[in-house]
Write an enzyme that holds these catalytic residues in place. Structure first.
Site, mmCIF file in Angstrom:
data_model
loop_
_atom_site.group_PDB
_atom_site.id
_atom_site.type_symbol
_atom_site.label_atom_id
_atom_site.label_comp_id
_atom_site.label_asym_id
_atom_site.label_seq_id
_atom_site.Cartn_x
_atom_site.Cartn_y
_atom_site.Cartn_z
ATOM 1 N N ASP A 33 -12.428 -70.907 -11.601
ATOM 2 C CA ASP A 33 -12.114 -71.947 -10.614
ATOM 3 C C ASP A 33 -10.879 -71.545 -9.805
ATOM 4 O OD1 ASP A 33 -10.058 -72.222 -12.375
ATOM 5 O OD2 ASP A 33 -10.677 -74.190 -13.135
ATOM 6 N N ASP B 126 -7.743 -72.579 -9.886
ATOM 7 C CA ASP B 126 -6.560 -72.280 -10.701
ATOM 8 C C ASP B 126 -6.675 -70.904 -11.342
ATOM 9 O OD1 ASP B 126 -5.232 -74.520 -10.119
ATOM 10 O OD2 ASP B 126 -5.568 -75.544 -12.038
ATOM 11 N N ASP C 297 -10.390 -68.747 -15.919
ATOM 12 C CA ASP C 297 -11.511 -69.607 -15.540
ATOM 13 C C ASP C 297 -12.032 -69.234 -14.157
ATOM 14 O OD1 ASP C 297 -11.320 -70.983 -17.876
ATOM 15 O OD2 ASP C 297 -10.087 -72.604 -17.049
ATOM 16 N N GLU D 180 -6.300 -67.144 -20.093
ATOM 17 C CA GLU D 180 -5.726 -68.376 -19.564
ATOM 18 C C GLU D 180 -5.984 -69.524 -20.546
ATOM 19 O OE1 GLU D 180 -7.825 -69.550 -16.071
ATOM 20 O OE2 GLU D 180 -6.715 -71.422 -15.811
#
Ligand code: TSJ
Length: 668
Positions: free
Chosen positions: A533, A535, A531, A458
């Site tokens: 998180d 997203d 990541d 990503e």
């Protein structure tokens, strides 16, 4: 009057020969302590799997379905409106209905009361004449109350009938402890059965699952309109209660399924009918409900005698034939399709269509690997006729709705043709050599797929670190720009037109389903690195959805992995310590005896790590942690993705609660 009340428990002609024999012996030799009968039930205890499939949790719950099926039959006969299923403390089950009560008079064939006959003679029950209502043999194995009795530590039955209260109790293995006794008087009618599964049979578990029982009985309530089914769990201090009752039956079922798929029409098309087959006067009933939604997948659930026929069968075939015929005719008659043009395919018509097909058959034959495919050939024509006639009339009488449906169908046909082109394109590209590999791919130098790894990363900055930190011989990096397309909500041609998706297809080099060829994959490890998180997890789900829909074998074969970057770094005496979760961070703090407030770094994204750190913590095969994506049950997973990707928040929550196992795999 008296004559009418006597019930003959006819034997089902389809059952095994030795069961007949058993019954005849019982008839001749009944002497109070009925040895023959016990021998019959003993056979059930010797081979429980033959009767209930398994003695694991599914078989345990099967006992409940077998008992409840009797009450549902009573409701279908028109005499029962309410069924209560209660899980008691100690994991016993009570089923209560307000039907006519199991017959208490002596049954001619067995010489026993109706109640005792039902609970001690294998395959007692079966079909009753029209006068007694229409009975279909319930349950996958259709084995009935005697099997439940045989597999119980004890069982009690109470019947309220014609002013009397009658009771009887059975010990371990279904051994009668008394004959049916009249113990009092009453004004109401109904049957109550309580039983405790035998722990020596159900060795794996004797604990009932409230969710499983609710799910099943909710489905029963949808499939049998108007019946009120109450589920109670009395095991904990705070009792649980759930009530299911659907006046609209399968119409409401379709609305429920379409609620988070976005229906494109107001009405649910519904029809029911019956068909006679053979000269026996036997008839089958057929009920169908359907409605289009915005999605691109067909959703067809079929049932026979309230059993989900996972593998389809003749009822589904009849249904498909009917919708295909009716819409194709309509398309020609109303000039949607010109002479000589390719006509619609049935798959075009089923795209975005949610339908329930439910038939009731007195003598169903099941086929297939899991015996969940309806085999009776007479059903095909009957369903096809009933659905065809009704659907034809509906679309002629509702031209506005017909236009909406035809619009959807024509779009599907167009997308199908575009997809064929796109597929051919993909095939052409993957047939070519390295020259067509995406420019963004930093490929590895080895060409041996078994040692090669593709990191899908990503963000561009993380992609840069990964490129510089990797082992160039075996590790390839494909950076992704931002979010990728949700393939769940895109037609196939749109999906292929998406650059990120195209890059992945060419990098992996094995095409897409149905032509995907796992033997051609260029990497045996496809690692998703996002990541830690929200997203990141969204992108991860989108990628998994893509692989699941277009390269299923990649997941099934265990080639897909999820990288595990650390969440924290602690610098201490010029050494770096990494933690992958909060627990580990606490452990490190303890181990190094750090004072409260000692600084540590919290990684917000992969981009914060330099090449060396990323290698050390996440990519070095000697040190990294990775999760392999597994898919124990592809059908469940299909639902997993549809639910997760849907717009509605509620089903997603419900899903996360119910499928914690799969989510755990994703979210560690
Ligand atoms: F499984 C079971 F047998 F133990 C059982 C049966 C359990 C429960 C909870 C309910 C029942 C059951 C059976 N409920 N209602 C009936 N009805 C009859 O057996 C019945 C009653 C009257 C007549 C009749 O023709 O008069 C016919 C039948 C089949």
């Amino acid at each position: 009057m008296e004559e009418e009340k006597k019930v003959d428990y006819e034997l089902d002609s389809s059952i095994e020969v030795d069961v007949h024999a058993e019954d005849e012996k019982a008839n001749e030799k009944y002497t109070g302590e009925n040895i023959q009968v016990l021998e019959g039930l003993e056979a059930v205890r010797k081979r429980p799997g033959m009767y209930i499939g398994t003695t694991a949790s599914a078989g345990l719950h099967h006992l409940v379905w077998e008992i409840v099926d009797n009450s549902i039959d009573e409701a279908l006969a028109g005499y029962c409106t309410k069924i209560i299923v209660r899980i008691n403390k100690g994991n016993t089950i009570t089923v209560i209905d307000n039907g006519r009560g199991i017959p208490v008079d002596i049954v001619a064939k067995s010489g026993l009361s109706g109640v005792e006959t039902v609970f001690t003679i294998l395959h007692a029950g079966g079909k009753f004449g029209e006068a007694g209502g229409y009975k279909v043999s319930g349950g996958l194995h259709g084995v009935g109350a005697s099997v439940v009795n045989a597999l119980s530590e004890w069982l009690e039955v109470e019947v309220h009938k014609e002013g009397g209260i009658y009771k009887m109790r059975f010990g371990r293995g279904g051994k009668p402890e008394n004959h049916l006794e009249k113990v009092g008087t009453c004004q109401d009618a109904g049957t109550t059965v309580t039983f405790k599964p035998d722990a020596t049979i159900f060795q794996e578990t004797t604990t009932f699952d409230y969710d499983i029982i609710c799910d099943h009985l909710k489905q029963m309530a949808y499939l049998n309109k108007g019946i009120e089914i109450v589920v109670e769990d009395d095991r904990e201090d705070t009792k649980k209660v759930e009530t299911y009752c659907y006046k609209g039956g399968i119409i409401e079922y379709v609305q429920h399924i379409n609620a988070n798929k976005g229906p494109i029409m107001e009405e649910v098309i519904y029809c029911e009918g019956r068909g006679v087959y053979e000269n026996t006067g036997n008839h089958i009933t057929c009920e169908v409900a359907m409605q289009y939604n915005e999605s691109y997948n067909p959703t067809l659930f079929s049932f026979c005698n309230n059993i989900h026929t996972h593998e389809g069968g003749t009822h589904e075939e009849g249904f498909r034939a009917a919708v295909g015929r009716v819409f194709r005719d309509y398309a020609i008659d109303h000039k949607y399709i010109k002479e000589g043009e390719d006509n619609l395919e049935t798959s075009d018509i089923l795209e975005g269509l949610t339908c329930i097909v439910s038939v009731k058959h007195p003598n169903p034959q099941y086929e297939g690997q899991t015996k969940t495919k309806l085999g009776n050939s007479e059903v095909r024509k009957i369903v096809s006729q009933i659905v065809g006639e009704h659907l034809k009339r509906f679309i002629l009488e509702n031209p506005k709705v017909a236009e909406v449906m035809m619009g959807k169908i024509m779009m599907a046909a167009k997308a199908r043709k575009a997809a064929r082109k796109a597929r051919e394109e993909v095939r052409r590209n993957t047939g070519l050599e390295l020259t067509t590999l995406p420019g963004k791919l930093a490929d590895c130098s080895s060409k041996d797929p078994s040692i090669c790894e593709l990191y899908i990363v990503e963000g561009n900055s993380a992609g840069g670190s990964a490129k510089n930190g990797r082992d160039r011989n075996t590790q390839a990096i494909l950076p992704l720009r931002g979010k990728i397309l949700n393939v769940e909500k895109a037609t196939i041609d749109k999906a292929f037109a998406n650059a990120e998706i195209g890059n992945m297809i060419t990098a992996i080099g094995a095409g897409v389903d149905p032509e995907f060829n796992v033997e051609k994959i260029r990497y045996h490890k496809i690692v998703i690195m996002t990541d830690a998180d929200v997203d990141g997890s969204h992108i991860r789900i989108l990628l998994l959805t893509f692989f699941y829909r277009y390269m299923k074998e990649l997941i099934e074969g265990g080639y897909v992995y999820i990288a595990q970057p650390p969440l924290y770094k602690v610098d201490y005496h010029s050494k770096a310590y990494y933690a992958y979760n909060d627990n580990q961070l606490e452990l490190i703090k303890k181990k190094l005896q750090l004072k409260p407030g000692f600084p540590f770094q919290r990684y917000k994204g992969l981009g914060e790590m330099d090449a060396e750190q990323l290698w050390e913590t996440t990519m070095d095969p000697k040190q990294r942690k990775m999760l392999r994506v597994t898919m124990s049950d592809a059908i469940e997973a299909d639902k997993v993705f549809t639910d997760l990707m849907g717009d509605e928040v509620l089903p997603r929550k419900e899903f996360i609660h119910k499928n914690a196992k799969f989510v755990k795999n994703l979210d560690i």
